[in-house]
Design a protein around this motif. Structure first.
Motif, short mmCIF file in Angstrom:
data_model
loop_
_atom_site.label_atom_id
_atom_site.label_comp_id
_atom_site.label_asym_id
_atom_site.label_seq_id
_atom_site.Cartn_x
_atom_site.Cartn_y
_atom_site.Cartn_z
N GLU A 64 -26.98 22.24 -16.21
CA GLU A 64 -26.31 23.30 -16.74
C GLU A 64 -25.18 22.95 -17.86
OE1 GLU A 64 -25.37 27.03 -17.57
OE2 GLU A 64 -26.93 26.46 -16.26
N GLN A 68 -25.16 23.39 -22.08
CA GLN A 68 -23.75 24.13 -22.69
C GLN A 68 -23.14 23.16 -23.70
OE1 GLN A 68 -21.43 26.08 -19.98
NE2 GLN A 68 -23.02 27.35 -18.72
N HIS A 270 -18.77 35.42 -27.09
CA HIS A 270 -20.06 35.35 -26.62
C HIS A 270 -20.76 36.31 -27.45
CE1 HIS A 270 -18.45 33.79 -22.62
NE2 HIS A 270 -19.53 32.82 -22.83
N ALA A 281 -18.89 24.84 -27.22
CA ALA A 281 -17.96 24.27 -26.35
C ALA A 281 -16.89 23.42 -27.21
CB ALA A 281 -18.54 23.40 -25.46
N HIS A 308 -27.05 37.04 -20.14
CA HIS A 308 -27.37 35.84 -20.82
C HIS A 308 -28.94 35.27 -20.34
CE1 HIS A 308 -23.03 35.61 -21.16
NE2 HIS A 308 -23.39 34.63 -22.07
N SER A 311 -29.17 30.10 -20.35
CA SER A 311 -28.54 29.38 -19.34
C SER A 311 -27.57 30.21 -18.99
CB SER A 311 -28.08 28.04 -20.10
OG SER A 311 -27.15 28.53 -20.93
N ILE A 314 -21.05 30.09 -20.91
CA ILE A 314 -19.91 29.48 -20.81
C ILE A 314 -18.72 30.54 -20.62
CG2 ILE A 314 -18.39 27.85 -22.42
CD1 ILE A 314 -20.63 27.45 -24.36
#
Length: 488
Positions: A64, A68, A270, A281, A308, A311, A314
């Motif tokens: 995961e 990200q 987002h 990130a 989402h 994945s 974040i």
């Protein structure tokens, strides 16, 4: 080796999957500077042994974080913290303190307390491509009606008919504390929560508390146009910072903070509106350092975090150590797909109290019936089940639309497949006039925007937000078919 068994806290009573709890803890350790860029983490077998978990759970957490961009898999060596993240001075292993503890670190307008009494685009066009709205046909309407009826028939409903608190229904604020902790990693209490009539009210209230005439604020370019209008109405000077495939340009933000007195930063981390990109990130890490350095007030607009596809999302800036500077804003209007205006604002308690005093000048109390009904639906899991179902449906619709656009419109359009949200940022060839395309489409039974709201100065984006979530598969195919005829 670091004491990961002490640093990583697992609570199996939470609804949040264990692998996601591990991932969130590791992100926190990176943000705290305990895990430095370039540091190799223990192998999955060793970490699983320390945490007394199955190895597959640790592997899922690592995968995961790799997806990200927090971690990087190095062949034959293992997994390491991404080297392109900023280096942060390590902090002690003390218990994490909520970023919202204490008073806000920035200045804002003081609103006088107002005493109150103790009591008290429709269209006929068959097909519509909107800005990115949910499908009301999927809404849990039956459950909503049931809960509203239950509230109305309750013996205490007569109390709910009176003026409510300007911070919102107490039961809903308590449920929001749990909900946002489980889904966004926010460490808050009900005192940090304000329920509003949609996210737009929250944006206006937050900005009005901070901005004075001629203050400089930073926004993206392009940006959510209703937010821009709100800030301009309050007398602010807007400084536009470019948005690219990694989100807003954080280096440009830092340069502006060093050269001017910036009173506010507005950003969408987002599914940026309108471009749909997500802040990377690395940029999040650097931006958090800038926020703390300059005590920079931030409005983080996270209007459709719940959707989402590629994945897990974040975590928002609000979940990290931001020094009490981030005002987090969201909405249930996008989640439910109903014409129910319920948004929320998360901020330090003294800022919430001030915003409540300001709200009283325009809205003496919230909608107790709707807010209590929503609290009940959060408590019994209806909202969680609805979001899981909607995510699956919208994911399928996104994939179908992208396939059709690529195969049938070809070079006439360009787009990047969004990782989530309910719209695609669809850029048209400069040879195509969106104004003429919109006019011709309407004659064929299709309503689309002409893209005029995305014009900045003399520059036209020649693009539209193609909202796919509110169209079923048959409608998506019909829309693309009409566009194909027009662009060919």
């Amino acid at each position: 080796m670091l004491p990961f068994k002490t640093l990583i806290k697992i609570d199996k009573s939470l609804k949040l999957p264990v692998y996601q709890q591990i991932a969130n803890c590791l992100i926190g350790l990176i943000q705290e500077g305990i895990l430095k860029p370039g540091l190799f983490l223990p192998g999955s077998r060793l970490l699983a042994l320390q945490l007394e978990l199955h190895r597959k759970t640790v592997i899922a957490a690592y995968e995961e974080l790799i997806s990200q961009d927090w971690l990087v898999a190095v062949p034959r060596k293992g997994v390491m913290v991404a080297a392109n993240l900023p280096v942060i001075r390590p902090r002690s292993f003390r218990k994490t303190v909520s970023a919202y503890d204490g008073e806000a670190a920035f200045s804002f307008h003081t609103i006088p307390t107002v005493a109150i009494p103790a009591k008290p685009v429709f269209t006929h066009t068959p097909l519509v491509v909107n800005d990115g709205f949910p499908d009301a046909r999927l809404a849990p309407l039956g459950a909503w009606v049931r809960e509203c009826r239950s509230v109305i028939e309750s013996p205490r409903y007569f109390k709910l008919l009176m003026y409510g608190s300007p911070t919102g229904n107490e039961a809903l604020r308590r449920e929001m504390q749990t909900y946002l902790g489980n889904t966004r990693g926010l460490s808050i209490t009900a005192d940090h929560v304000m329920i509003t009539r949609g996210a737009q009210m929250a944006i206006y209230l937050a900005a009005a508390m901070i901005i004075k005439k001629d203050d400089y604020i930073i926004v993206g370019s392009p940006n959510y146009f209703f937010a821009d209008l709100c800030f301009e109405q309050l007398g602010a000077r807007l400084l536009h910072v470019p948005v690219d495939e990694e989100g807003i340009d954080v280096d440009a933000i830092e340069q502006l903070c060093a050269s001017k007195k910036i009173k506010l930063l507005y950003l969408i981390t987002h599914h940026h509106h309108p471009t749909t990109v997500t802040l990377s990130a690395a940029r999040r890490m650097k931006l958090l350092a800038i926020i703390r350095k300059y005590n920079l007030p931030v409005i983080e607009d996270d209007y459709d975090y719940d959707f989402h596809y590629s994945s897990a999302p974040i975590l928002p800036l609000a979940s990290a150590d931001h020094g009490g500077n981030v005002i987090y804003i969201g909405s249930f209007t996008k989640s439910l797909g109903l014409s129910i205006r319920i948004g929320f604002m998360i901020a330090p308690a003294n800022f919430i109290a001030g915003a409540a005093s300001l709200r009283r000048l325009m809205d003496l109390g919230g909608d107790n019936l709707s807010e209590q009904a929503l609290a009940n639906l959060l408590a019994d899991g209806t909202i969680e089940r609805h979001l899981k179902k909607s995510n699956k449906v919208y994911h399928e619709r996104r994939d179908l639309l992208c396939d059709l656009l690529q195969s049938r419109l070809g070079d006439a359009v360009q787009f990047t497949v969004p990782t989530g949200g309910m719209a695609i940022w669809l850029r048209f060839s400069r040879k195509i006039s969106l104004k003429k395309l919109s006019e011709k489409a309407r004659a064929m039974g299709l309503q689309i925007t002409s893209g005029e709201q995305y014009h900045y100065g003399t520059t036209s984006q020649n693009a539209i937000r193609f909202g796919f979530a509110s169209l079923n598969n048959k409608e998506i195919a019909e829309v693309v078919g009409i566009l194909e005829k027009l662009v060919r």
